[in-house]
Design an enzyme around this catalytic site. Structure first.
Site, PDB file in Angstrom:
ATOM      1  N   SER A 170       0.845  -1.198   0.000  1.00 10.67           N
ATOM      2  CA  SER A 170       0.000   0.000   0.000  1.00 10.67           C
ATOM      3  C   SER A 170       0.882   1.251   0.000  1.00 10.67           C
ATOM      4  CB  SER A 170      -0.955  -0.058   1.198  1.00 10.67           C
ATOM      5  OG  SER A 170      -2.009   0.853   1.029  1.00 10.67           O
ATOM      6  N   ASP A 206     -10.191  -5.752  -2.932  1.00  8.85           N
ATOM      7  CA  ASP A 206      -9.568  -4.704  -2.131  1.00  8.85           C
ATOM      8  C   ASP A 206     -10.428  -3.447  -2.221  1.00  8.85           C
ATOM      9  OD1 ASP A 206      -7.931  -2.533  -1.293  1.00  8.85           O
ATOM     10  OD2 ASP A 206      -6.117  -3.641  -1.823  1.00  8.85           O
ATOM     11  N   HIS A 219      -7.347  -6.101   1.221  1.00  4.94           N
ATOM     12  CA  HIS A 219      -6.156  -5.266   1.420  1.00  4.94           C
ATOM     13  C   HIS A 219      -5.347  -5.690   2.654  1.00  4.94           C
ATOM     14  CE1 HIS A 219      -4.002  -1.662   0.183  1.00  4.94           C
ATOM     15  NE2 HIS A 219      -4.007  -1.184   1.412  1.00  4.94           N
TER      16      HIS A 219
END
Lengths: 287, 287
Positions: free
Chosen positions: A151, A227, A260
């Site tokens: 991320s 996600d 995620h």
């Protein structure tokens, strides 16, 4: 071990040692923690170093606890370094209710704007200060380094690799923010750290760096299709377009049904470590 | 999914699903959380169930986050159930400053003493109520069950297996409390849950159960030599002596330099899951 570093904890795991350390960071003007896994092979010979950069809200501990990297790192003989994601401390400017800025959200930039410029210098910390400490304190072969992250940390890995291609033999990412200059959760942070002039943001944005001529041999990216940040903050296709135009090979794997979280990251951790080990090993053979 | 159970979270991981669920427990007279990993094989056929019982201070989440069991469970086709370690809630009798009693310290007994007897009934919860819910809500082959655990949960696994040898095909433990009736960190808890008459403690003490004629085919135990609780609370040699006298094969592996943490557990998790899978698979072949 020198006086530059304090051992917070150290535990045997998978034949190696998982440690947490603290040191007085000059770049961030505060004490910083980081985690290092040293594989059993390091008792015999210096080992290559893989840098894992974490995402928003994380410290060094999230991936250490949930990333499931030790078994494979021990098998492959990789040192894994997991830094924190921002400066920390009561006297560090912060916005405690804003998880996208300040503590846990350093975005791997060197801030230029007051009051952040004094502490929020994660780019220098990750690329200069911490590598020097690792080289000094651990049985690390610094000629062989790789970098990956998740991320915000995927953004960090991509941009740091693109700006330091001579240092890193490989780069990969889990669900990276590939264009922070236009993503809703990073644009306000870049503005506060770097100022309103968007020209200064380009050196912290993977797609802009590629547009501006930076190159890296290839990238591996895993991205979950479930996600929740995919279409807003992450948008890996923007990196796909930039790589295609620049002729950079990109292995972008859309992983069906994954989100995620570390449940996703840990699933593909082995693949990424093998990807890096292969390229670090080729580097040795060619050295 | 019935109305008996609420999904707290569910995430794809290693091809399966790691979920956290909540239900109103009759045995504990409160809402209880638990974690279940369902491997990809369960989409085709019911899978065997491995119970993991956690140690003092833990919830379902510690092993879910740090136990590193999903990769191997997905490979072997095992459902892994991780219950909480005590009843929970503001109206549950507790001693918040005592980590060896009350919340996080149910010791897998059915308390008989007021005020604990109403809620602290983890033995019935783990052996009756939760298995019935798992059988109803998950693609589980309840004819094939195994049980393991860590520390207090190792004690739970050993005692529950010894009392239910017809149900469990295999049992193992990481650093178990093998004789809670004499260990400093469990004796006060047994007295409060079960009363001063130590005769009633024997059915919750693995060595006493063996002395009293309970049997199980064999045990696997891993124990770190650098575990700070080794000589005081754990003392696996006491189980060794009891097993030797009773003719129960015990594979006791003293693991050099490992401590009591999940860094130790996760290192040997694969071995334990393979141990259970082999015996669950033999059970199928023999069924």
């Amino acid at each position: 071990m020198s006086e530059q570093m304090k051992v917070i904890s150290a535990a045997k795991s998978h034949g190696g040692v998982q440690g947490v350390y603290s040191h007085a960071s000059e770049a961030c003007a505060c004490d910083m923690n980081f985690a290092v896994f040293v594989p059993p092979q390091a008792r015999e010979t210096p080992c290559p170093v893989v840098w894992y950069l974490s995402g928003l809200t994380c410290t060094h501990a999230n991936v250490m606890d949930k990333g499931e990297y030790r078994r494979m790192a021990a098998e492959l003989g990789l040192i894994v370094v997991c830094p924190d994601t921002s400066p920390r401390g009561t006297d560090i400017p912060d916005e405690k209710d804003n998880w996208q800025f300040g503590g846990g959200a350093g975005f791997y930039v060197d801030a230029t704007q007051a009051p952040y410029a004094k502490n929020y210098r994660m780019y220098s910390y990750i690329t200069e200060e911490l590598p020097a400490l690792i080289a000094q304190e651990f049985p690390a072969d610094m000629r062989r380094q790789a970098i990956f992250g998740h991320s915000m940390g995927g953004h960090g890995a991509l941009t740091i690799a693109l700006k330091n291609p001579e240092r890193f033999k490989s780069c990969s990412a889990f669900a990276p923010i590939v264009q922070p200059a236009t993503a809703g959760w990073s644009r306000p942070a870049l503005e506060k750290y770097l100022g309103k002039d968007k020209a200064s943001w380009r050196s912290y944005d993977a797609t802009s760096l590629i547009e501006d001529g930076h190159r890296f041999p290839e990238f591996l990216i895993d991205q979950g299709t479930s996600d929740g940040f995919l279409n807003d903050g992450l948008r890996p296709w923007l990196l796909g377009a930039a790589c295609a135009k620049a002729g950079i090979p990109l292995t972008l794997r859309m992983q069906d049904g994954y989100d995620h979280s570390y449940f996703f990251i840990s699933t593909f951790m082995d693949d990424h470590l093998r990807w890096h080990a292969k390229r670090l090993s080729d580097a040795k053979a060619g050295a």
